[in-house]
Design a protein around this motif. Structure first.
Motif, PDB file in Angstrom:
ATOM      1  N   LEU A 413       0.827  -1.200   0.000  1.00 47.92           N
ATOM      2  CA  LEU A 413       0.000   0.000   0.000  1.00 47.92           C
ATOM      3  C   LEU A 413       0.869   1.262   0.000  1.00 47.92           C
ATOM      4  O   LEU A 413       0.550   2.258  -0.675  1.00 47.92           O
ATOM      5  N   ASN A 414       1.986   1.218   0.695  1.00 46.59           N
ATOM      6  CA  ASN A 414       2.898   2.366   0.718  1.00 46.59           C
ATOM      7  C   ASN A 414       3.481   2.634  -0.680  1.00 46.59           C
ATOM      8  O   ASN A 414       3.594   3.783  -1.116  1.00 46.59           O
ATOM      9  N   ARG A 415       3.821   1.553  -1.385  1.00 46.64           N
ATOM     10  CA  ARG A 415       4.369   1.725  -2.734  1.00 46.64           C
ATOM     11  C   ARG A 415       3.316   2.299  -3.681  1.00 46.64           C
ATOM     12  O   ARG A 415       3.579   3.197  -4.483  1.00 46.64           O
ATOM     13  N   VAL A 416       2.106   1.729  -3.588  1.00 44.40           N
ATOM     14  CA  VAL A 416       1.062   2.139  -4.532  1.00 44.40           C
ATOM     15  C   VAL A 416       0.646   3.587  -4.297  1.00 44.40           C
ATOM     16  O   VAL A 416       0.447   4.356  -5.254  1.00 44.40           O
ATOM     17  N   LEU A 417       0.503   3.977  -3.029  1.00 41.05           N
ATOM     18  CA  LEU A 417       0.063   5.353  -2.742  1.00 41.05           C
ATOM     19  C   LEU A 417       1.093   6.391  -3.154  1.00 41.05           C
ATOM     20  O   LEU A 417       0.748   7.566  -3.319  1.00 41.05           O
TER      21      LEU A 417
END
Length: 569
Positions: A413-417
């Protein structure tokens, strides 16, 4: 009431006995006050049976305590002495004894059995009227009373027990007859099976018609034999029969299979069940042998085994050919992907040179054409990168280890956001994340790509929503086969899709929306599907146009064995 034969009473007592019983006048029949009572008086009182003495005029001359049941309730043997019998005796007893008195006074002995109700229970009495002979004439009567209630009850109980015993014996006889008829019918009806019996020493004791029909040996040829001891001897049991009999003796039952020779020399494949027989006291009665002809089953099993072996060879050959084709296809995809990079680099380089040669400023239509060429080259580059990733996923060995799915989700989720193409303004995305997720067995690097693709899809296709709601969850469930499995899902409120075309989502380069609306290559979901299936799971999508979509995938939970083809670390 008809007289019944009973134990004999004394028919006459000597006169001295009655003289001794009357030491006082009739009004006071008690024994003399001075001195001890006479021996005859003591004997009369000690008798267990009642004795009532009447004279010729039927007046009571004396009675003992056991004769109390004959008397009226307000009288005792002492107060009844001297009274006429019709005043001394109970009315019921008067009615009972009246027909027997006259014959007794004529010198005829009478016996009868009387049943009376006393205290709600029936009592049985044996009554004997015996004449009192004195000098050849009847001087009175003896009424002798014996309580036979216990004896009657004992006799009735004995009769009931004997009757019950006779009924049980009759039922057992009927049961034995029925069992014998059933056994004979069963033995005669058997066609592909036979039953025969061995004695405790292992010799054949009983050889029914079913055994003779199945194996061909007449009873005279096999009765008393223990098995084949020469080439022409009957052979009704498989070669391992001695070992099977020993197991049956220890365990109660055993089985064996093997070839058995018939009387005509042919063979049959026999399945034999040995059952030890014991008597009620545990004594050995022998062994029952149930022989079934399994020759056709044996032939079918051999044929099926040959077919399976041939099929396995074909499957192995086809699998090898398919694997070779897959390897060639993956190698081709990898080679093509690498070979396509060089032309793309050339296109990009010459576009830059073309811009420099044309100088600035460029005409609007020329700038638009160059930008279109550049975007097409970039898109093709992304397709090539996706194709390479897909090929690498198919060839790479799984590194099987415990995976913390919650930690993996947060990292993804950190990468995608932080992806510039997916960033949204503050407050435009509402994330609903779980407090915990089941841990699984798998390759963490590959599973991270599954989360990346599903989360990126949810953010991309919910872009028109304000706010975009993305919900992630997971739990342990029972699969269709009852085995535990970890289930995860990513749900969004985006544009959704036509459910009739859901399967196309997971195909290579398949897209359900126009590129002008949503960017992408159509490889991400195909890559996610391949990763999940390599882990032994499955992935599916549900949605409706304008109502969002839900992507669900399953994985083996923590502690599971790696699937076929996995490379455990």
């Amino acid at each position: 009431m008809q007289p019944l034969p009973r134990d004999p009473w004394p028919t006459h007592l000597p006169p001295s006995f009655f003289a001794a019983l009357q030491p006082a006048p009739p009004a006071q029949p008690d024994p003399p006050a001075q001195g001890e009572p006479s021996a005859a008086w003591r004997l009369l009182q000690a008798l267990p049976d009642g004795v009532l003495m009447l004279d010729a005029q039927l007046c009571v001359r004396g009675a003992n305590a056991a004769a109390q049941p004959l008397l009226r309730a307000h009288l005792t043997p002492e107060t009844a002495a001297g009274l006429p019998w019709q005043e001394a005796l109970d009315d019921d007893w008067l009615d009972t004894l009246l027909p027997w008195v006259a014959p007794a006074l004529r010198g005829e002995r009478g016996e009868l059995v009387v049943q009376r109700q006393q205290g709600g229970r029936a009592r049985h009495w044996q009554v004997t009227l015996a004449p009192d002979w004195l000098d050849g004439a009847v001087a009175g009567l003896f009424v002798l009373l014996r309580d036979e209630t216990a004896q009657q009850r004992a006799e009735a109980e004995r009769e009931r027990q004997q009757q019950a015993l006779r009924q049980r014996l009759q039922q057992q006889d009927q049961h034995l007859v029925l069992q014998q008829a059933r056994w004979q019918a069963l033995s005669a009806a058997l066609r592909d099976a036979a039953i025969f019996f061995l004695d405790p020493d292992g010799a054949i004791r009983d050889w029914p018609a079913s055994a003779e029909r199945l194996l061909g040996y007449p009873a005279a040829a096999v009765l008393g034999t223990h098995g084949p001891d020469r080439a022409d001897a009957p052979h009704p049991l498989p070669p391992d029969a001695p070992q099977a009999l020993e197991r049956a003796a220890l365990l109660g039952q055993s089985e064996s299979t093997g070839w058995v020779r018939r009387a005509d020399g042919s063979r049959l494949w026999a399945h034999v069940v040995y059952t030890t027989l014991s008597g009620p006291d545990g004594e050995a009665l022998g062994t029952a042998c149930l022989v079934r002809d399994m020759t056709e089953v044996r032939r079918l099993e051999e044929l099926l085994r040959e077919l399976n072996q041939a099929l396995e060879r074909q499957v192995q050959q086809r699998t090898q050919a398919l694997q070779a084709a897959v390897d060639d296809l993956e190698a081709f995809a990898s080679s093509v992907s690498h070979d396509l990079r060089a032309p793309l680099r050339h296109i990009t380089s010459y576009l830059q040179l073309l811009r420099e040669d044309l100088g600035a400023p460029l005409a609007p239509d020329v700038a638009e054409d160059l930008r279109t060429i550049e975007e097409a080259a970039a898109h093709m580059g992304r397709l090539i990168e996706g194709l390479l990733a897909f090929a690498r996923t198919g060839r790479a060995a799984l590194q099987w280890e415990a995976v913390d799915m919650l930690g993996l989700l947060r990292a993804s989720l950190n990468r995608v956001l932080h992806d510039p193409a997916l960033q949204r303004a503050p407050g435009e995305v509402e994330l609903r994340l779980p407090a915990a997720l089941p841990s699984v067995q798998g390759d963490p690097l590959l599973l991270a790509q599954v989360w990346d693709n599903l989360l990126a899809n949810a953010l991309k296709y919910s872009r028109p929503r304000r706010p975009a709601v993305i919900e992630v969850g997971g739990e342990l469930r029972r699969g269709p086969d009852g085995a535990p499995q970890a289930v995860f899902w990513v749900r969004d409120n985006g544009v959704g899709f036509d459910p009739a075309r859901a399967e196309r989502l997971f195909g290579m380069f398949q897209r359900l929306h126009r590129a002008q609306e949503f960017e992408g290559t159509g490889i991400g979901l195909a890559l996610a599907r391949r990763i999940v299936e390599r882990h032994g799971g499955r992935i599916q999508a549900e949605g409706r146009p304008g109502e969002g979509a839900t992507f669900t995938f399953t994985l083996p939970p923590l502690g599971s064995e790696p699937p076929a083809g996995a490379d455990p670390s």
